[in-house]
Scaffold this active site. Structure first.
Site, PDB file in Angstrom:
ATOM      1  N   ASP A 389       0.786  -1.231   0.000  1.00  0.00           N
ATOM      2  CA  ASP A 389       0.000   0.000   0.000  1.00  0.00           C
ATOM      3  C   ASP A 389       0.816   1.278   0.000  1.00  0.00           C
ATOM      4  O   ASP A 389       0.281   2.348  -0.301  1.00  0.00           O
ATOM      5  CB  ASP A 389      -0.974   0.000   1.177  1.00  0.00           C
ATOM      6  CG  ASP A 389      -2.135  -0.966   0.965  1.00  0.00           C
ATOM      7  OD1 ASP A 389      -2.387  -1.337  -0.191  1.00  0.00           O
ATOM      8  OD2 ASP A 389      -2.772  -1.359   1.956  1.00  0.00           O
ATOM      9  N   TYR A 470      -9.964  -0.075   1.816  1.00  0.00           N
ATOM     10  CA  TYR A 470      -9.733  -0.170   3.256  1.00  0.00           C
ATOM     11  C   TYR A 470      -9.318   1.164   3.853  1.00  0.00           C
ATOM     12  O   TYR A 470      -8.543   1.915   3.259  1.00  0.00           O
ATOM     13  CB  TYR A 470      -8.644  -1.194   3.569  1.00  0.00           C
ATOM     14  CG  TYR A 470      -9.156  -2.592   3.833  1.00  0.00           C
ATOM     15  CD1 TYR A 470     -10.035  -2.846   4.873  1.00  0.00           C
ATOM     16  CD2 TYR A 470      -8.753  -3.659   3.041  1.00  0.00           C
ATOM     17  CE1 TYR A 470     -10.501  -4.129   5.114  1.00  0.00           C
ATOM     18  CE2 TYR A 470      -9.204  -4.948   3.277  1.00  0.00           C
ATOM     19  CZ  TYR A 470     -10.084  -5.180   4.322  1.00  0.00           C
ATOM     20  OH  TYR A 470     -10.550  -6.448   4.559  1.00  0.00           O
TER      21      TYR A 470
END
Length: 828
Positions: A389, A470
């Site tokens: 990420d 998320y």
């Protein structure tokens, strides 16, 4: 006893004075006093002792660097603000963190401030091999005489400063995917009852197509394109996958040269679209129901009113203003012995530096390194899906926090700035700082004649990074005893899998069915942090203090017990760079000790590393030798690692590792290479938090934070001579009778009640020579509330119409170039 009304007038003055100077004695009174918190003032005069040498670039600094590089790289035809991904442009500009060996003399020996440099990433797209290239620019401020630009290679174990850019033309890749979906509209209508709608992509029945690409060791770039139903403006796309997949060979940098190989549907592979069409015509062809949007994906319920919802919940307030001190300009914080600087980077978000407690060094750096999500499943998307990420930007995607919800209404909020694609963007209020009182005590004790309770207050530095589906809430938490916790909570939409009901499916092997045509995909979240520990200085070593069973013969046991089954402590030195897992039965303590500093009792000062509060021990990656991750995430193979500090190894990962998984810029295995640790090394610990996530029906529509929390704590171990929180904590001793403490029922001779003249062994002479006089009733240590508080509505429920600034948030998609695309996709 309650004072008479004659005394109350005098007590008003005394109590007011006591509140001001912090006197600990508060007599009982029925009189109410009011304090208007709207008049509270911050400590604007507080200043950091040194300049924040880790601070991100200012807007003026970034603009001067852009101007300098456009001139310096004239021959490269660099565009400051790109309009397409095919141009040469400066992708990112930010601070190049100074070397620790340069910073420590500045902090502790009054040497000159380290030179300030910038780190830039050039998106270079000449020829057929586009690259992303790191350079260093400095020293700053920019000067025609002294500033230079050089390749940035020293932080990378590979010796390289560039990776191949796997996806330069993001718009073209999207167009390819949509066109492919349009070409099979007959199939999508037959199997899914929907088709692509270019005119209105928010059509609730329209389809979207998104690819997942992977660079294989052979050099081929292959991708699977999956169809999704976007819903009526719903952000729950990852809950709405459809069961048609197409494999694309995207090895060419020219999208027009991409080819489609295979198709996959309901457990079967078809070698061509024609073969797929013919199979559908077969009467025995097995169809699965489409995955259709509806209220089940909504994250809000504005209508249901069960009993109790008509009342707002309790909230925390801070009537007298903050007890910490904040220098906003230098981003420096001081709170009950803790002091530290903070900064933010585009890849990793908030980092803390020079953490001290009671004037002693604890950590040089505490920072996020990488956040990994690795999936498993029996379809082409879930089966090999993985994300690193920081490539998308944990700082770039740290957006504005919601006052009163993400953080208490009274929190202090800080902004960050991003310098990307020739522009500088402010991200408002995306870091918050607040003190909070827990729902459980820090400590308590009940004795025969007294009860003592100490409130558990702690300081939190919080940010939330939203990467695709998320939201990661990241906390750095400081406790009054000197403990530090890193805690991560996840929420948002799960990345679901299409539920294929066929004879080839292994029921519940990868997750659970949670809707008509949706199943969950098991995955690991492994989030890596760096703790450069300087426990009472940089000369540290690490031990494993084991709690082991043993059989011992004691002379005082003889002759009745020959051998006693018991346990003891056994210390094992960590002598080489290595990885460790949390021990079975918590049977070992991992402690970093100062090599020479000791407390008053001759014990070495240390900090213990422990798996913190949350859903069990923090995990490491389940998958061994990941096919998709290659060598890009070796740090995820163990729970924590201990290595030597080196200026040439400032990070355990790099965001561009995502584009070069099999030949990463930073290969963590080259950092933790079993090098011998000297007796007084400067140690760095890399540790993981996260979870083995097996989503279930309770994850729809969103994963809940209390079931996805994970943390690691750094706890003082003989660091002080006694519990330092006693000096700072707020609490009360309720004296039940007389002034005596301790004891158990039946221990007082004759059952006598302690009298006023008897000595209380719990009351000691103060260093100032004064003496606190214990009395029956409430005896406060620290300052309790002593008057009524006038609250504004804003302190209970902030006006979000006024306080929330953001009008449009560019949440990154999870495509290979989704992060970079946001720079130029909206450019005119």
């Amino acid at each position: 006893m309650t004072p008479s009304r004659k005394v109350v007038g005098v007590l008003l003055t005394v109590i007011s004075f006591a509140i001001t100077i912090g006197i600990l004695w508060f007599p009982k009174s029925d009189t109410k006093y009011r304090f208007d918190i709207s008049k509270k003032k911050g400590s604007s005069s507080f200043q950091a002792p040194k300049k924040n040498v880790w601070a991100d670039l200012t807007r003026d600094e970034a603009n001067s660097i852009y101007d300098f590089l456009v001139e310096e790289w004239t021959e490269l035809n660099v565009t400051r603000i790109p309009k397409t991904g095919r141009e040469n442009f400066i992708l990112t500009v930010e601070t190049l963190q100074p070397n620790k060996s340069d910073v420590l003399p500045y902090l502790w020996q009054n040497h000159k401030e380290p030179e300030r440099w910038a780190k830039v990433v050039l998106s270079y797209n000449e020829g057929d091999k586009p690259q992303l290239i790191y350079h260093a620019v400095g020293p700053l401020p920019v000067s025609a005489e002294t500033t230079r630009v050089v390749p940035l290679t020293y932080p990378f174990t590979s010796g390289r400063n560039a990776v191949s850019n796997l996806m330069t033309d993001f718009v073209a890749s999207q167009e390819f995917s949509l066109s492919l979906a349009e070409e099979i509209s007959d199939i999508t209508i037959e199997l899914l009852g929907a088709r692509v709608n270019r005119q209105n992509p928010y059509d609730p029945d329209a389809l979207l197509a998104f690819p997942r690409f992977t660079r294989h060791e052979s050099g081929h770039l292959l991708g699977w394109i999956q169809l999704f139903r976007p819903g009526a403006g719903s952000s729950g796309r990852t809950l709405l996958p459809q069961g048609i997949y197409a494999r694309v060979d995207a090895s060419s940098s020219n999208v027009s040269d991409w080819t489609v190989d295979d198709w996959f549907y309901n457990g079967l592979v078809y070698n061509s679209v024609e073969e797929f069409r013919e199979a559908i015509k077969n009467p025995e062809f097995l169809k699965t129901p489409p995955n259709v949007d509806g209220p089940w994906t909504d994250t809000e319920d504005f209508d249901t009113q069960p009993e109790g919802r008509e009342l707002p919940p309790p909230v925390s307030i801070q009537p007298y203003g903050p007890r910490y001190k904040l220098d906003r300009s230098e981003k420096y914080v001081s709170w009950f012995g803790f002091e530290f600087y903070l900064t933010s980077t585009q890849a990793t978000g908030v980092s803390l530096f020079d953490i001290r407690f009671k004037g002693e060094r604890v950590m040089y750096e505490l920072s996020l390194q990488e956040a990994l999500a690795h999936y498993a499943g029996d379809d082409p998307m879930a089966g090999g899906q993985e994300f690193l990420d920081t490539f998308f930007g944990m700082g770039t995607n740290a957006f504005e926090l919601v006052p009163g919800y993400d953080c208490p209404a009274y929190a202090d909020y800080l902004d960050t700035e991003l310098h990307r694609g020739g522009k500088s963007d402010r991200l408002p209020s995306n870091i918050c700082i607040f003190e909070f009182t827990s729902d459980y005590l820090l400590s308590r004790h009940t004795a025969q004649y007294s009860v003592t309770a100490s409130r558990n207050t702690y300081l939190t530095i919080r940010s939330v990074s939203t990467v695709g589906n998320y939201d990661y809430t990241i906390d750095y938490v400081f406790y009054l005893d000197g403990a530090i916790e890193v805690k991560v909570r996840a929420s948002g939409y799960i990345y679901g899998a299409f539920y294929a009901n066929n004879p080839y499916k292994h029921e519940d092997e990868y997750g659970h069915r949670v809707h008509t045509a949706l199943s969950t995909s098991m995955h690991d979240h492994v989030i890596n942090f760096k703790a450069d520990l300087d426990v009472a200085g940089s000369a540290n070593d690490m031990v494993r203090l084991a709690i082991e069973p043993t059989v011992i013969s004691y002379p005082w046991d003889q002759p009745y017990t020959q051998e006693r089954n018991t346990m003891h402590l056994k210390e094992y030195a960590v002598t080489h760079e290595t990885g460790l897992d949390w021990p079975k039965n918590s049977g070992e303590l991992y402690i970093v000790y100062s090599r020479s500093a000791k407390n008053a009792w001759g014990e070495r000062k240390g900090y213990r590393i422990a798996s913190g509060t949350g859903m069990g021990n923090a995990p490491h990656l389940t998958v061994v030798n990941s096919t998709a991750l290659g060598r890009s995430a070796a740090w995820a193979a163990r729970d924590l690692w201990v290595v030597r500090h080196k200026d040439t190894e400032p990070r355990g990962a790099d965001p561009l590792n995502y584009l070069a998984a099999h030949a990463p810029l930073v290969d963590f295995a080259a950092l933790a290479d079993a090098e011998r640790l000297a007796a007084a090394d400067d140690l760095v610990v890399y540790f993981n938090v996260g979870s083995h996530h097996v989503p279930h029906s309770g994850d729809v529509p969103n994963t809940l934070m209390h079931t996805s929390a994970s943390g690691v704590m750094f706890v003082p171990h003989n660091f002080a001579d006694r519990d330092p929180s006693r000096e700072s904590v707020q609490g009360v001793r309720v004296q039940l009778q007389g002034r005596r403490s301790g004891g158990f029922a039946g221990e007082v001779p004759g059952g006598d009640v302690p009298g006023e003249g008897e000595e209380d062994l719990r009351v000691r002479e103060k260093s100032s020579g004064g003496r606190y006089k214990m009395h029956e009733g409430a005896n406060y240590f620290g300052t309790p509330y002593g008057e009524d508080v006038k609250l504004r509505l804003e302190d209970l429920e902030p006006d979000l119409e006024r306080r929330y600034e953001s009008k449009d948030i560019r949440v990154s998609d999870l495509g290979l170039n989704g992060s970079a695309a946001g720079i130029w996709a909206a450019a005119p």
